[in-house]
Design a protein around this motif. Sequence first.
Motif, mmCIF file in Angstrom:
data_model
loop_
_atom_site.group_PDB
_atom_site.id
_atom_site.type_symbol
_atom_site.label_atom_id
_atom_site.label_comp_id
_atom_site.label_asym_id
_atom_site.label_seq_id
_atom_site.Cartn_x
_atom_site.Cartn_y
_atom_site.Cartn_z
ATOM 1 N N PRO A 338 0.801 -1.235 0.000
ATOM 2 C CA PRO A 338 0.000 0.000 0.000
ATOM 3 C C PRO A 338 0.826 1.275 0.000
ATOM 4 N N LEU A 339 2.078 1.203 0.499
ATOM 5 C CA LEU A 339 2.901 2.412 0.601
ATOM 6 C C LEU A 339 3.852 2.570 -0.571
ATOM 7 N N LEU A 340 3.645 1.780 -1.614
ATOM 8 C CA LEU A 340 4.619 1.776 -2.700
ATOM 9 C C LEU A 340 4.675 3.113 -3.433
ATOM 10 N N LYS A 341 3.529 3.759 -3.622
ATOM 11 C CA LYS A 341 3.504 4.988 -4.411
ATOM 12 C C LYS A 341 3.328 6.239 -3.570
ATOM 13 N N ASP A 342 2.618 6.145 -2.479
ATOM 14 C CA ASP A 342 2.433 7.323 -1.629
ATOM 15 C C ASP A 342 2.134 6.874 -0.208
ATOM 16 N N GLY A 343 2.054 7.851 0.685
ATOM 17 C CA GLY A 343 1.763 7.550 2.075
ATOM 18 C C GLY A 343 2.979 7.704 2.967
ATOM 19 N N ARG A 344 2.723 7.841 4.269
ATOM 20 C CA ARG A 344 3.777 7.950 5.278
ATOM 21 C C ARG A 344 3.503 6.952 6.388
ATOM 22 N N THR A 345 4.509 6.696 7.192
ATOM 23 C CA THR A 345 4.386 5.767 8.305
ATOM 24 C C THR A 345 4.734 6.486 9.604
ATOM 25 N N ASP A 346 4.518 5.762 10.687
ATOM 26 C CA ASP A 346 4.810 6.278 12.021
ATOM 27 C C ASP A 346 5.520 5.165 12.788
ATOM 28 N N PHE A 347 6.714 5.459 13.301
ATOM 29 C CA PHE A 347 7.484 4.481 14.060
ATOM 30 C C PHE A 347 6.669 3.894 15.200
ATOM 31 N N PHE A 348 5.728 4.632 15.723
ATOM 32 C CA PHE A 348 4.966 4.215 16.895
ATOM 33 C C PHE A 348 3.608 3.610 16.537
ATOM 34 N N LYS A 349 3.353 3.391 15.239
ATOM 35 C CA LYS A 349 2.085 2.801 14.812
ATOM 36 C C LYS A 349 2.357 1.679 13.810
ATOM 37 N N MET A 392 10.065 2.265 7.386
ATOM 38 C CA MET A 392 10.608 3.282 8.273
ATOM 39 C C MET A 392 11.228 4.450 7.517
ATOM 40 N N ALA A 393 11.594 4.239 6.256
ATOM 41 C CA ALA A 393 12.099 5.360 5.458
ATOM 42 C C ALA A 393 11.029 6.427 5.277
ATOM 43 N N LEU A 394 9.759 6.038 5.395
ATOM 44 C CA LEU A 394 8.659 6.969 5.186
ATOM 45 C C LEU A 394 8.231 7.665 6.470
ATOM 46 N N VAL A 604 11.239 4.364 -2.946
ATOM 47 C CA VAL A 604 10.768 4.630 -1.585
ATOM 48 C C VAL A 604 11.823 5.420 -0.811
ATOM 49 N N CYS A 605 13.089 5.047 -0.976
ATOM 50 C CA CYS A 605 14.154 5.755 -0.254
ATOM 51 C C CYS A 605 14.290 7.198 -0.733
ATOM 52 N N ARG A 606 14.075 7.444 -2.001
ATOM 53 C CA ARG A 606 14.109 8.829 -2.489
ATOM 54 C C ARG A 606 12.976 9.645 -1.862
ATOM 55 N N ARG A 607 11.824 9.023 -1.715
ATOM 56 C CA ARG A 607 10.727 9.724 -1.020
ATOM 57 C C ARG A 607 11.099 9.982 0.434
ATOM 58 N N GLY A 608 11.778 9.001 1.065
ATOM 59 C CA GLY A 608 12.192 9.183 2.447
ATOM 60 C C GLY A 608 13.165 10.329 2.610
ATOM 61 N N VAL A 609 14.114 10.458 1.677
ATOM 62 C CA VAL A 609 15.069 11.574 1.734
ATOM 63 C C VAL A 609 14.341 12.893 1.546
ATOM 64 N N ALA A 610 13.350 12.909 0.628
ATOM 65 C CA ALA A 610 12.590 14.135 0.407
ATOM 66 C C ALA A 610 11.786 14.525 1.645
ATOM 67 N N LEU A 611 11.240 13.537 2.353
ATOM 68 C CA LEU A 611 10.501 13.826 3.583
ATOM 69 C C LEU A 611 11.405 14.448 4.644
ATOM 70 N N ARG A 612 12.697 14.158 4.591
ATOM 71 C CA ARG A 612 13.653 14.700 5.556
ATOM 72 C C ARG A 612 14.251 16.010 5.078
ATOM 73 N N GLY A 613 13.664 16.558 4.025
ATOM 74 C CA GLY A 613 14.165 17.832 3.506
ATOM 75 C C GLY A 613 15.495 17.704 2.810
ATOM 76 N N ASP A 614 15.798 16.504 2.280
ATOM 77 C CA ASP A 614 17.070 16.234 1.593
ATOM 78 C C ASP A 614 18.275 16.460 2.488
ATOM 79 N N VAL A 615 18.046 16.357 3.810
ATOM 80 C CA VAL A 615 19.138 16.557 4.771
ATOM 81 C C VAL A 615 19.093 15.418 5.781
ATOM 82 N N VAL A 616 20.231 14.772 6.007
ATOM 83 C CA VAL A 616 20.357 13.727 7.018
ATOM 84 C C VAL A 616 21.323 14.227 8.082
ATOM 85 N N ALA A 617 20.828 14.351 9.311
ATOM 86 C CA ALA A 617 21.653 14.901 10.390
ATOM 87 C C ALA A 617 22.758 13.922 10.770
#
Length: 708
Positions: A338-349, A392-394, A604-617
Motif C-alpha cells: 500500500p505504501l509503494l507509491k504514496d503515504g507515510r508511516t509512524d514508528f509508533f504505529k 521506516m524510510a517513510l 521509496v528511499c528517495r521519497r524518504g530523503v525528500a521527507l527529511r528535507g534532503d538533509v540527514v543529520a
Amino acid sequence: MTTDPMVPAEDVDAKSARIVDLNQRRADRAAAADGLVTADESDVETMAPESVTAGAPVDPPDPPDRLTDLLDAPRRVPILPAWLANVDEARAQLARTMAVAGYHAGVHAVRSPLYAGKVAWYAPKGAGRLAGRVLGWTTAETGNWSLRQDAANRNDAKTWLELDRHRQRQTSWRWWVTAAGLLGSLAAAGVLYSDLTPWWVKAPVLAGGLIALARYGRPLDKPIIERTVVKARYRKLTAELTRKGIMATGLVKRPEDIVFPAGIGEIRRDGPGYLAIVDLPDGVIAVDVVEEREKLAGGLRLPIDQVWPEVMPREHPSRLALWVADRPVSAMKQPAWPLLKDGRTDFFKPFVFGFDPRMRPVMYRMDERNSLFAGFPGSGKSLSARVVLAGMALDPLVTFAVFDLAGRGDFDAFEPLCAPGLFGSGADDGTKADAYRMLMWLLKECDTRGPLIKKYATAGLNTENKLNRAIALKDARLRPIVAAIDEVQELITDPEIGKSAAAAMTSIVKRGRALGIHLVMMTQRIDKESLPKGVTSNIAIRTCLAVPSHVETDLALGTGAYRQGARPTQFEIGVDAGWGVRVGFGPMTSVRAAYLDRAAVERVCRRGVALRGDVVAGVDLPAVRDILDDLRAVWVAGERGQHWDTLAPRLADRFPDAYSALNAEALSALVRAKNIESRNVKANGATRKGVYLADITAAIEQRTAGTD
C-alpha cells in the motif's frame, strides 16, 4: 350472548362468540403440531401450552397456500438474453468469442505439422491393433484362454479339450460375421473412392479415418492435439471433503468424530478460498493435523500450497482452522504494497508488512521491539527486512544505521538515509569494525536517552517513561533509531570483536526497546554460536523463513514454537522466497513479505530523503580506540599482571563510549586477537585468567617497529 338454536352448543367458541367447525379446528391443530401449517394467534390462545412449545419443528413450516400462490406467480423472463438485446454488449460478446476462437485456431494451425506427423505415426499402429482385436475376437482365442492355460498347467486334458470345443463352436459363426464385415468395408471403400464420389467427401472421410486409427493406436498418455488452456485446480470445500482430508492424515478413524462447532463451523468464503473450522476428537490436537499437512493435501487432492491448516489462537487445542485456496497460493498475484507509491508511516504505529495466505494484510510494529529474520540462503531474509526498512524510510523522524556484512548490495538504496559512519557494505574486517563502532554508539545512546525521556515524561508528554512521538518531536536527540545488520553472524562469530559485539547487542535489545532503538538482525546461520540466547531471547518480533528442521525453527522463534504449530520447514528454500512464520506481534502466522524489487526500494528511499528535507543529520560516533593502548592507560603502577574481570570494569569506567558492554570474556577475545596469550595470573591474592603487562608492552613495541 345469544346462540343460533340450529347449531349445537358445543360447536360455539365461548371466548370469541364465533361459530367454528371443531373438526376442522382439530385438524388444523394436528397439522400445526406436525410443522405443516402455522397457527394464528386465536388458535394459540386455545391450545394447551405444551402443544405450542414441545416438539417444535427444526425446519420452518411451509407458507400458507395464499402465500405460496404469490411466491409461485409466473415471472416473465426475457425471450433473448440481456447481452443479446443490447447492441454494445452483443458486439463485445461477439468480439470476445472471436478472440477466443482465433486464439485456439492459431495455436492449432501452428501445430498442424506436428499433428500430421503424430497421425502418420500412430495410424498404422492403430490399424494393426484393430486388425489384431478383430482377429482375436473371430478366433475366440482370448475368450477362455486363461482357463485353457490353467488346464494345460494341471495336465487336465479333458477340461482343456472341452474348453477348446467351446472355443471352436464360437469361432464357427464369427468367421462369417468377420467375412461379411470385411466385404462390406471393401465395397464401401470402392464406392467412396470411385469417380462418383466428389473430392470434398473423400478428403474428410479419409482424414477422419486416419485420425480415428491414430487415436486407437496412440498411448493413452500422449494425446494428438495439445491443450491450449490449462485450468487451475479448484475444489470447493465441503463438509464431506473436509472430513475426507482430515481422515487421510490417519489421526481420525470415524468421520462423525469431526464436528463443525455451531455458530462458527459453517464453511464459508474467506478471501480467495474457503474456511472450515472443526473440532477434532478427544486426543487429537490441531498441531497434529498441521504436522500432517502433506497427507491432508493428498486427501483433498490438492497441491500442498493450496491447503493451509492452522492452530486457532486462544481456542482449545483440538480446534482446527482449515483454509483451502481456490488455486495454489504460489500462483496467486500478491497485492501491491500500500505504501509503494504514496503515504507515510509512524514508528509508533503499525504499518503493512506483507500478506498471509488468504491475501489479508499483515501488520508490523517497531516501537518497544526488536526484529530477527532467520532463514537459509535463498529464503528471502534480505527481501523481508527491506520491507521493514522501507516502511521506516517513510517516517521522517527515524534515524538509520545499516550494515550489510554480506556485501551484495541488497541495502545500498538506504545509504542516502544514513549519516556518515552509519552505513557499510562488505564482508571485510573494516566494515565489521564500523558495525561494532555503531553498536558502541547505540550503547552510548542507551545511557543518554534514559534521563532525557524521564524528564519529558515527568513534564506530561507521556504517562510512562518510554519514548513516544510527542517526545521525539520535542527533542531531536531522541529521534527513533532503526539499526539493521545483515549476516549478523559474521559479527558475532568474529574472533576479535565477536564476544564484545554479542554483549553489546544483548544490552541494546534489553535497554533500547523503551528508548526508541530498534535493532533489525538478519542471519542465515541458525545455531547457538551465531544466535546467542542472550540476544535472541530478548527480541520480540521474530520471523523464521525456510529452514530444514525443527531445531532451526525453535532457535529462531523460541523454544516450543515448532510444537505450537510453526512450520517454516514446509517452505521450499529458493522457491518460497519471502514466506516465513512470524511471532511477536499478534498471533503466530505465516506471512509473505510484500515484494519490493531494487527499483521500488530506491523510489521509496528517495521519497524518504525528500521527507527529511534532503538533509540527514550527523551523529556523534565514538572515537576509534586501540585496546592495547587503553589497557596500558588503565594499568595500575606496580602491577605485574592483572585478571580480565578486573581490567574490564576499569576500561568501562575510563572509556564508557567504547567499552560499556565489555565483560571479561569479551576483553580476553579482544586481546587474544592481538596475538597475546591469556595466562594464569596471580594478583590480589588469587590466581585467575588474565594478562601480563610485559606481554602488552612487547606487542605494542612490535607493532610500532612494524609500522616504522
